[in-house]
Design a protein around this motif. Structure first.
Motif, mmCIF file in Angstrom:
data_model
loop_
_atom_site.group_PDB
_atom_site.id
_atom_site.type_symbol
_atom_site.label_atom_id
_atom_site.label_comp_id
_atom_site.label_asym_id
_atom_site.label_seq_id
_atom_site.Cartn_x
_atom_site.Cartn_y
_atom_site.Cartn_z
ATOM 1 N N LEU A 63 -3.783 25.721 35.658
ATOM 2 C CA LEU A 63 -2.843 24.607 35.738
ATOM 3 C C LEU A 63 -3.428 23.367 35.072
ATOM 4 N N LYS A 64 -4.705 23.113 35.310
ATOM 5 C CA LYS A 64 -5.351 21.972 34.656
ATOM 6 C C LYS A 64 -5.303 22.115 33.143
ATOM 7 N N ARG A 65 -5.589 23.306 32.667
ATOM 8 C CA ARG A 65 -5.589 23.554 31.219
ATOM 9 C C ARG A 65 -4.186 23.366 30.636
ATOM 10 N N THR A 66 -3.173 23.811 31.364
ATOM 11 C CA THR A 66 -1.787 23.639 30.916
ATOM 12 C C THR A 66 -1.434 22.161 30.781
ATOM 13 N N LEU A 67 -1.963 21.352 31.673
ATOM 14 C CA LEU A 67 -1.686 19.914 31.661
ATOM 15 C C LEU A 67 -2.574 19.148 30.674
ATOM 16 N N GLY A 68 -3.575 19.837 30.126
ATOM 17 C CA GLY A 68 -4.487 19.183 29.199
ATOM 18 C C GLY A 68 -5.694 18.563 29.862
ATOM 19 N N PHE A 69 -6.004 19.010 31.095
ATOM 20 C CA PHE A 69 -7.158 18.517 31.832
ATOM 21 C C PHE A 69 -8.297 19.536 31.758
ATOM 22 N N SER A 70 -9.502 19.061 31.994
ATOM 23 C CA SER A 70 -10.654 19.951 32.054
ATOM 24 C C SER A 70 -11.109 20.129 33.495
ATOM 25 N N LYS A 71 -12.004 21.079 33.722
ATOM 26 C CA LYS A 71 -12.520 21.342 35.070
ATOM 27 C C LYS A 71 -13.230 20.128 35.642
ATOM 28 N N GLU A 72 -13.862 19.342 34.783
ATOM 29 C CA GLU A 72 -14.692 18.226 35.231
ATOM 30 C C GLU A 72 -13.902 16.942 35.487
ATOM 31 N N ASP A 73 -12.649 16.918 35.088
ATOM 32 C CA ASP A 73 -11.863 15.691 35.224
ATOM 33 C C ASP A 73 -11.635 15.316 36.687
ATOM 34 N N ILE A 74 -11.645 14.017 36.954
ATOM 35 C CA ILE A 74 -11.234 13.469 38.242
ATOM 36 C C ILE A 74 -9.764 13.091 38.089
ATOM 37 N N ILE A 75 -8.893 13.714 38.879
ATOM 38 C CA ILE A 75 -7.451 13.570 38.685
ATOM 39 C C ILE A 75 -6.826 12.731 39.800
ATOM 40 N N LEU A 76 -6.162 11.651 39.413
ATOM 41 C CA LEU A 76 -5.363 10.851 40.329
ATOM 42 C C LEU A 76 -3.929 11.348 40.221
ATOM 43 N N ILE A 77 -3.256 11.499 41.344
ATOM 44 C CA ILE A 77 -1.887 12.005 41.325
ATOM 45 C C ILE A 77 -0.923 11.010 41.967
ATOM 46 N N TYR A 78 0.209 10.819 41.297
ATOM 47 C CA TYR A 78 1.348 10.104 41.860
ATOM 48 C C TYR A 78 2.495 11.092 41.911
ATOM 49 N N THR A 79 3.180 11.188 43.044
ATOM 50 C CA THR A 79 4.365 12.035 43.141
ATOM 51 C C THR A 79 5.530 11.200 43.658
ATOM 52 N N GLY A 80 6.703 11.451 43.113
ATOM 53 C CA GLY A 80 7.881 10.726 43.572
ATOM 54 C C GLY A 80 8.755 10.289 42.423
ATOM 55 N N ARG A 81 9.746 9.486 42.759
ATOM 56 C CA ARG A 81 10.652 8.981 41.723
ATOM 57 C C ARG A 81 9.942 7.977 40.827
ATOM 58 N N LEU A 82 10.290 7.979 39.564
ATOM 59 C CA LEU A 82 9.741 7.018 38.618
ATOM 60 C C LEU A 82 10.706 5.841 38.554
ATOM 61 N N CYS A 83 10.509 4.890 39.453
ATOM 62 C CA CYS A 83 11.435 3.760 39.544
ATOM 63 C C CYS A 83 10.668 2.505 39.946
ATOM 64 N N GLU A 84 11.319 1.369 39.764
ATOM 65 C CA GLU A 84 10.648 0.082 39.917
ATOM 66 C C GLU A 84 10.028 -0.107 41.285
ATOM 67 N N GLU A 85 10.772 0.229 42.357
ATOM 68 C CA GLU A 85 10.270 -0.045 43.702
ATOM 69 C C GLU A 85 9.049 0.779 44.080
ATOM 70 N N LYS A 86 8.816 1.859 43.334
ATOM 71 C CA LYS A 86 7.657 2.715 43.615
ATOM 72 C C LYS A 86 6.378 2.229 42.949
ATOM 73 N N GLY A 87 6.480 1.198 42.099
ATOM 74 C CA GLY A 87 5.279 0.597 41.520
ATOM 75 C C GLY A 87 4.597 1.431 40.456
ATOM 76 N N VAL A 88 5.361 2.243 39.736
ATOM 77 C CA VAL A 88 4.764 3.142 38.740
ATOM 78 C C VAL A 88 4.158 2.365 37.571
ATOM 79 N N LEU A 89 4.859 1.359 37.073
ATOM 80 C CA LEU A 89 4.309 0.569 35.968
ATOM 81 C C LEU A 89 3.052 -0.179 36.400
ATOM 82 N N GLU A 90 3.051 -0.679 37.621
ATOM 83 C CA GLU A 90 1.845 -1.353 38.127
ATOM 84 C C GLU A 90 0.677 -0.388 38.194
ATOM 85 N N LEU A 91 0.945 0.844 38.594
ATOM 86 C CA LEU A 91 -0.104 1.861 38.619
ATOM 87 C C LEU A 91 -0.628 2.136 37.214
ATOM 88 N N LEU A 92 0.275 2.296 36.265
ATOM 89 C CA LEU A 92 -0.141 2.559 34.886
ATOM 90 C C LEU A 92 -0.979 1.403 34.344
#
Length: 227
Positions: A35-64
């Motif tokens: 799954l990591k390889r499919t997403l373009g990640f390596s075994k050594e990567d530290i992965i932060l995950i956000y799940t949910g709607r991509l909308c203003e109230e969820k603070g996605v742009l602030e996270l980016l």
């Protein structure tokens, strides 16, 4: 004591619930690597995950905006979700999100909509969960989902989140200073594996203690309340 015009003694609390068993499922190392390889990640990567709607109230742009301030090549951000609860669509907000994702495509990946039954696999490859809501989050089911996988959490002090997590399992930041405090929290967890492990272990313990978040306990209490 009354809550406004409502008698407190006539009010009962019934928490939202989710499929604790589903989100506690693990995937083996081979499936994780695939799954990591499919997403373009390596075994050594530290992965932060956000799940949910991509909308203003969820603070996605602030996270980016907070995420791109750190420059470690092995730290990646995974956005799981779309603008709505269904097939991936777009609007002006998600167009802005996608512009940043495309610009930093070596560090940020977006899956689009993922079915409820499959999301646990993405939690399973993650190292840190981020919930950057800038509104008064009603409850925070995604936090429970991540905690089932034993993820340390970074979240804002919004709405019902305070009833789901505490500082034993999460770094709780001020949503009024979200970008600067998100950057600091990300750096803190990325650079401290012992803290990540400690908060993650406490996440799992908290889920085991709060059985009311499960569907089974939800139904039991609901029946009790209406009888």
């Amino acid at each position: 004591m009354t809550l406004g015009e409502i008698n407190e003694k006539k009010v009962n609390l019934l928490y939202n619930a989710t499929d604790i068993e589903l989100f506690s499922n693990k995937i083996d190392s081979e499936e994780k690597d695939n799954l990591k390889r499919t997403l373009g990640f390596s075994k050594e990567d530290i992965i932060l995950i956000y799940t949910g709607r991509l909308c203003e109230e969820k603070g996605v742009l602030e996270l980016l905006n907070a995420f791109i301030k750190q420059h470690r090549k092995n730290v990646k951000l995974l956005l799981v979700g779309s603008v709505s609860f269904g097939e991936t669509t777009s609007d002006k907000y998600t167009d802005r999100v996608n512009t940043i994702v495309e610009k930093y495509s070596d560090r940020i990946k977006a899956t689009g909509y993922v079915t409820y039954e499959e999301i646990y696999k993405y939690y399973a490859i993650a190292d840190i969960q981020v919930i950057p809501s800038i509104w008064e989050e009603p409850f925070g089911l995604v936090a429970i989902e991540g905690m089932c996988q034993g993820l340390p959490i970074i979240c804002t002090n919004s709405g019902g989140m305070a009833e789901v997590v505490d500082d034993s399992c999460a770094i709780i930041i001020d949503k009024e200073q979200i970008e600067s405090q998100l950057s600091e929290a990300i750096e803190k967890l990325v650079n401290n594996s012992k803290l990540r492990i400690k908060l993650g272990e406490n996440s799992k313990k908290r889920i085991l203690l709060h059985k009311e978040y499960s569907y089974e306990e939800f139904y039991k209490k609901f029946i009790e309340l209406i009888q």
